[in-house]
Design a protein around this motif. Structure first.
Motif, mmCIF file in Angstrom:
data_model
loop_
_atom_site.group_PDB
_atom_site.id
_atom_site.type_symbol
_atom_site.label_atom_id
_atom_site.label_comp_id
_atom_site.label_asym_id
_atom_site.label_seq_id
_atom_site.Cartn_x
_atom_site.Cartn_y
_atom_site.Cartn_z
ATOM 1 N N LEU A 136 0.838 -1.195 0.000
ATOM 2 C CA LEU A 136 0.000 0.000 0.000
ATOM 3 C C LEU A 136 0.874 1.246 0.000
ATOM 4 C CD1 LEU A 136 -2.678 -1.142 2.599
ATOM 5 C CD2 LEU A 136 -2.774 -1.294 0.101
ATOM 6 N N ASN A 137 0.280 2.356 -0.447
ATOM 7 C CA ASN A 137 1.024 3.621 -0.573
ATOM 8 C C ASN A 137 2.294 3.423 -1.401
ATOM 9 O OD1 ASN A 137 -0.743 5.235 1.075
ATOM 10 N ND2 ASN A 137 0.088 4.149 2.849
ATOM 11 N N ALA A 138 2.167 2.604 -2.440
ATOM 12 C CA ALA A 138 3.312 2.283 -3.309
ATOM 13 C C ALA A 138 2.987 2.760 -4.717
ATOM 14 C CB ALA A 138 3.590 0.782 -3.301
ATOM 15 N N ARG A 139 3.624 3.821 -5.134
ATOM 16 C CA ARG A 139 3.362 4.393 -6.455
ATOM 17 C C ARG A 139 4.442 3.937 -7.439
ATOM 18 N NH1 ARG A 139 -0.073 8.126 -8.047
ATOM 19 N NH2 ARG A 139 -0.601 8.618 -5.878
ATOM 20 N N ILE A 140 4.013 3.378 -8.552
ATOM 21 C CA ILE A 140 4.912 2.899 -9.597
ATOM 22 C C ILE A 140 4.891 3.909 -10.744
ATOM 23 C CG2 ILE A 140 5.482 0.998 -11.133
ATOM 24 C CD1 ILE A 140 5.587 0.307 -8.153
ATOM 25 N N THR A 141 6.053 4.295 -11.251
ATOM 26 C CA THR A 141 6.120 5.299 -12.303
ATOM 27 C C THR A 141 5.913 4.669 -13.669
ATOM 28 O OG1 THR A 141 8.492 5.078 -12.701
ATOM 29 C CG2 THR A 141 7.814 6.540 -10.910
ATOM 30 N N ASP A 142 5.550 5.522 -14.641
ATOM 31 C CA ASP A 142 5.291 5.053 -15.998
ATOM 32 C C ASP A 142 6.514 4.399 -16.614
ATOM 33 O OD1 ASP A 142 2.778 6.006 -15.781
ATOM 34 O OD2 ASP A 142 3.038 7.754 -17.053
ATOM 35 N N ALA A 143 7.690 4.826 -16.197
ATOM 36 C CA ALA A 143 8.911 4.308 -16.818
ATOM 37 C C ALA A 143 9.174 2.849 -16.468
ATOM 38 C CB ALA A 143 10.107 5.166 -16.386
ATOM 39 N N GLU A 144 8.503 2.380 -15.453
ATOM 40 C CA GLU A 144 8.812 1.039 -14.968
ATOM 41 C C GLU A 144 7.932 -0.020 -15.623
ATOM 42 O OE1 GLU A 144 9.951 1.085 -10.533
ATOM 43 O OE2 GLU A 144 8.589 2.772 -10.752
ATOM 44 N N ASN A 145 8.068 -0.184 -16.939
ATOM 45 C CA ASN A 145 7.353 -1.219 -17.666
ATOM 46 C C ASN A 145 8.298 -2.397 -17.898
ATOM 47 O OD1 ASN A 145 4.790 0.056 -18.114
ATOM 48 N ND2 ASN A 145 5.850 1.462 -19.483
ATOM 49 N N THR A 146 8.173 -3.438 -17.108
ATOM 50 C CA THR A 146 9.053 -4.597 -17.230
ATOM 51 C C THR A 146 8.217 -5.859 -17.356
ATOM 52 O OG1 THR A 146 9.149 -4.856 -14.828
ATOM 53 C CG2 THR A 146 10.827 -3.456 -15.845
ATOM 54 N N ASN A 147 8.890 -6.961 -17.610
ATOM 55 C CA ASN A 147 8.193 -8.235 -17.757
ATOM 56 C C ASN A 147 7.364 -8.557 -16.521
ATOM 57 O OD1 ASN A 147 9.529 -8.398 -20.141
ATOM 58 N ND2 ASN A 147 10.790 -10.167 -19.600
ATOM 59 N N GLY A 148 6.176 -9.114 -16.768
ATOM 60 C CA GLY A 148 5.325 -9.560 -15.679
ATOM 61 C C GLY A 148 4.531 -8.465 -15.008
ATOM 62 N N ARG A 149 4.487 -7.250 -15.600
ATOM 63 C CA ARG A 149 3.750 -6.140 -14.975
ATOM 64 C C ARG A 149 2.421 -5.904 -15.680
ATOM 65 N NH1 ARG A 149 7.692 -1.554 -12.416
ATOM 66 N NH2 ARG A 149 8.498 -2.955 -10.813
ATOM 67 N N ILE A 150 1.372 -5.826 -14.878
ATOM 68 C CA ILE A 150 0.016 -5.578 -15.353
ATOM 69 C C ILE A 150 -0.464 -4.267 -14.744
ATOM 70 C CG2 ILE A 150 -2.367 -6.407 -15.347
ATOM 71 C CD1 ILE A 150 -0.592 -8.158 -17.006
ATOM 72 N N TRP A 151 -0.987 -3.391 -15.592
ATOM 73 C CA TRP A 151 -1.488 -2.091 -15.120
ATOM 74 C C TRP A 151 -3.005 -2.146 -14.982
ATOM 75 C CZ3 TRP A 151 1.580 2.185 -13.943
ATOM 76 C CH2 TRP A 151 2.949 2.024 -14.210
ATOM 77 N N ALA A 152 -3.474 -1.935 -13.766
ATOM 78 C CA ALA A 152 -4.910 -1.932 -13.474
ATOM 79 C C ALA A 152 -5.206 -0.805 -12.490
ATOM 80 C CB ALA A 152 -5.336 -3.280 -12.903
ATOM 81 N N ALA A 153 -4.637 0.365 -12.797
ATOM 82 C CA ALA A 153 -4.654 1.492 -11.860
ATOM 83 C C ALA A 153 -5.872 2.399 -11.985
ATOM 84 C CB ALA A 153 -3.380 2.325 -12.043
ATOM 85 N N GLY A 154 -6.918 1.929 -12.666
ATOM 86 C CA GLY A 154 -8.149 2.700 -12.719
ATOM 87 C C GLY A 154 -8.135 3.801 -13.760
ATOM 88 N N ARG A 155 -9.152 4.673 -13.670
ATOM 89 C CA ARG A 155 -9.336 5.724 -14.666
ATOM 90 C C ARG A 155 -8.145 6.666 -14.720
ATOM 91 N NH1 ARG A 155 -14.255 5.864 -11.743
ATOM 92 N NH2 ARG A 155 -16.032 5.061 -12.909
ATOM 93 N N ARG A 156 -7.905 7.176 -15.926
ATOM 94 C CA ARG A 156 -6.892 8.212 -16.097
ATOM 95 C C ARG A 156 -7.621 9.549 -16.241
ATOM 96 N NH1 ARG A 156 -2.266 5.455 -19.932
ATOM 97 N NH2 ARG A 156 -2.933 3.304 -19.683
ATOM 98 N N ALA A 157 -7.209 10.507 -15.451
ATOM 99 C CA ALA A 157 -7.926 11.786 -15.399
ATOM 100 C C ALA A 157 -7.611 12.650 -16.609
ATOM 101 C CB ALA A 157 -7.555 12.534 -14.124
ATOM 102 N N ASP A 158 -8.595 13.431 -17.011
ATOM 103 C CA ASP A 158 -8.442 14.447 -18.041
ATOM 104 C C ASP A 158 -8.768 15.783 -17.396
ATOM 105 O OD1 ASP A 158 -8.517 16.157 -20.167
ATOM 106 O OD2 ASP A 158 -10.139 15.141 -21.239
ATOM 107 N N ALA A 159 -7.734 16.595 -17.176
ATOM 108 C CA ALA A 159 -7.922 17.857 -16.457
ATOM 109 C C ALA A 159 -8.903 18.784 -17.156
ATOM 110 C CB ALA A 159 -6.572 18.555 -16.281
ATOM 111 N N ALA A 160 -9.070 18.612 -18.469
ATOM 112 C CA ALA A 160 -9.968 19.500 -19.219
ATOM 113 C C ALA A 160 -11.428 19.067 -19.138
ATOM 114 C CB ALA A 160 -9.532 19.561 -20.684
ATOM 115 N N SER A 161 -11.676 17.884 -18.606
ATOM 116 C CA SER A 161 -13.047 17.394 -18.545
ATOM 117 C C SER A 161 -13.858 18.175 -17.510
ATOM 118 C CB SER A 161 -13.060 15.912 -18.181
ATOM 119 O OG SER A 161 -14.378 15.480 -17.905
ATOM 120 N N PRO A 162 -15.105 18.542 -17.840
ATOM 121 C CA PRO A 162 -15.941 19.274 -16.886
ATOM 122 C C PRO A 162 -16.743 18.373 -15.972
ATOM 123 C CG PRO A 162 -17.087 19.145 -18.965
ATOM 124 C CD PRO A 162 -15.767 18.423 -19.156
ATOM 125 N N TRP A 163 -16.567 17.052 -16.069
ATOM 126 C CA TRP A 163 -17.467 16.141 -15.381
ATOM 127 C C TRP A 163 -16.931 15.713 -14.020
ATOM 128 C CZ3 TRP A 163 -22.036 16.421 -17.225
ATOM 129 C CH2 TRP A 163 -22.211 16.704 -18.581
#
Length: 348
Positions: A117-144
């Motif tokens: 927990l409280n473990a943030r992985i950076t975008d640069a760390e794409n290695t074998n055996g890694r699955i990204w399931a980090a939820g929605r990606r925000a769009d700062a321009a969205s009004p919703w």
């Protein structure tokens, strides 16, 4: 099982937790990294429509869904009155995300999964055996803006009530223990402020849904369950970027027309067997990654295309007017739209 290759899942959302739990129970070495804490309140309809028995069985979810309210009917409201009622083509479990997450976390840890927990992985760390399931990606321009709260002593006319308003809509669905989950999507109003437990009702009233806002206020809103999320974008499918992405991290399905919870679980089920073969050393990572990407390619999923086509109409006055005219004249093709956005109901 011979533990050959470890697997790391980034994100403790529904897809990540369900996948990690199934992998750990099958004997794989799995680490799940979550940037925050688990469980926690999340903006979510908590209405698991379109969930197929095969997905539940493959992920071993039956025990985790125990006690869920089973929702059978829906009603659409607008202009202060009920405009449409229907039987759902298939029952939909209603279960709070906090409850479901807590059960999956407990099972994952019990199966020797490693939870960070409280473990943030950076975008640069794409290695074998890694699955990204980090939820929605925000769009700062969205009004919703998405808002959610649970409420007790709120009587519903149908198991799932949907209320269309000006600049937003809100859904109310039965979940476990006699509670109701209230979740809405609204155009952000920077001048609208208030206590956490009353903010959703204030947005509901600002959309012209004063009667429903009063019903919420007269119930027992639970401030502990409050959640909010901004920058919501339902139009974009993210490119691979070297990642293997599941669920909302690849493409967020529009909430009114979609079934995001079921789709996230589908992605987890689709990724399970390829990852088990990789974990056992039976196939290389490039082939594993390609297999999973092909299985969860939302760009080719007609359900997502239909949802993205229909959703803007529900947020536009002209689209709402057309929808309600069809509802009033009983010409609304409800079953067709359900099948288009959810797939065919499971066989009885």
């Amino acid at each position: 099982m011979s533990r050959e290759n470890p697997i790391t899942i980034i994100g403790g959302g529904l897809a990540g937790l369900a996948l990690g739990n199934a992998l750990a129970r099958a004997g794989a070495t799995v680490t799940l990294c979550e940037a925050g804490l688990l469980p926690r309140p999340r903006v979510c309809g908590e209405f698991i429509s379109g969930l197929k028995p095969a997905t539940v069985a493959r992920l071993g979810l039956a025990e985790h869904l125990r006690g869920a309210a089973m929702n059978h009917t829906t009603g659409w409201h607008a202009g202060g009155r009920l405009r449409w009622t229907a039987e759902l083509p298939e029952p939909a479990p209603g279960l709070s995300r906090r409850t479901l997450e807590a059960r999956l976390v407990e099972s994952f840890v019990a199966a020797d999964g490693e939870l960070r927990l409280n473990a943030r992985i950076t975008d640069a760390e794409n290695t074998n055996g890694r699955i990204w399931a980090a939820g929605r990606r925000a769009d700062a321009a969205s009004p919703w803006l998405g808002l959610k709260i649970h409420c007790r002593n709120l009587s519903l006319g149908q198991d799932l009530e949907l209320h269309l308003g000006r600049g937003g809509y809100v859904g109310a669905a039965r979940i476990e223990d006699g509670r109701v989950n209230i979740c809405g999507l609204f155009r952000a109003r920077p001048n609208l402020r208030g206590p956490r437990e009353t903010l959703l009702a204030a947005y509901v009233a600002a959309c012209g849904l004063e009667d429903f806002a009063e019903r919420i206020a007269n119930g027992e809103p639970d401030s502990v369950s409050v959640a909010a999320v901004s920058g919501l974008d339902f139009t974009h499918t993210w490119q691979n970027e070297g990642r293997v992405s599941l669920g909302d991290h690849q493409a967020a399905i529009p909430p009114y027309t979609g079934h995001g919870m079921a789709m996230a679980l589908e992605h987890a089920a689709a990724a399970l067997d390829p990852l088990l073969e990789y974990a056992r050393g039976q196939q290389a990572w490039p082939h594993t990654a390609q297999t999973i990407r092909r299985a969860v390619a939302t760009g080719r999923d007609p359900r997502l295309r239909w949802a993205r086509t229909l959703h803007p109409w529900l947020l536009h006055p002209l689209g709402q007017s057309l929808l309600l005219t069809l509802a009033d004249t009983r010409l609304l093709p409800f079953k067709f739209l359900y099948h288009a956005t959810h797939g065919e109901p499971a066989a009885a």
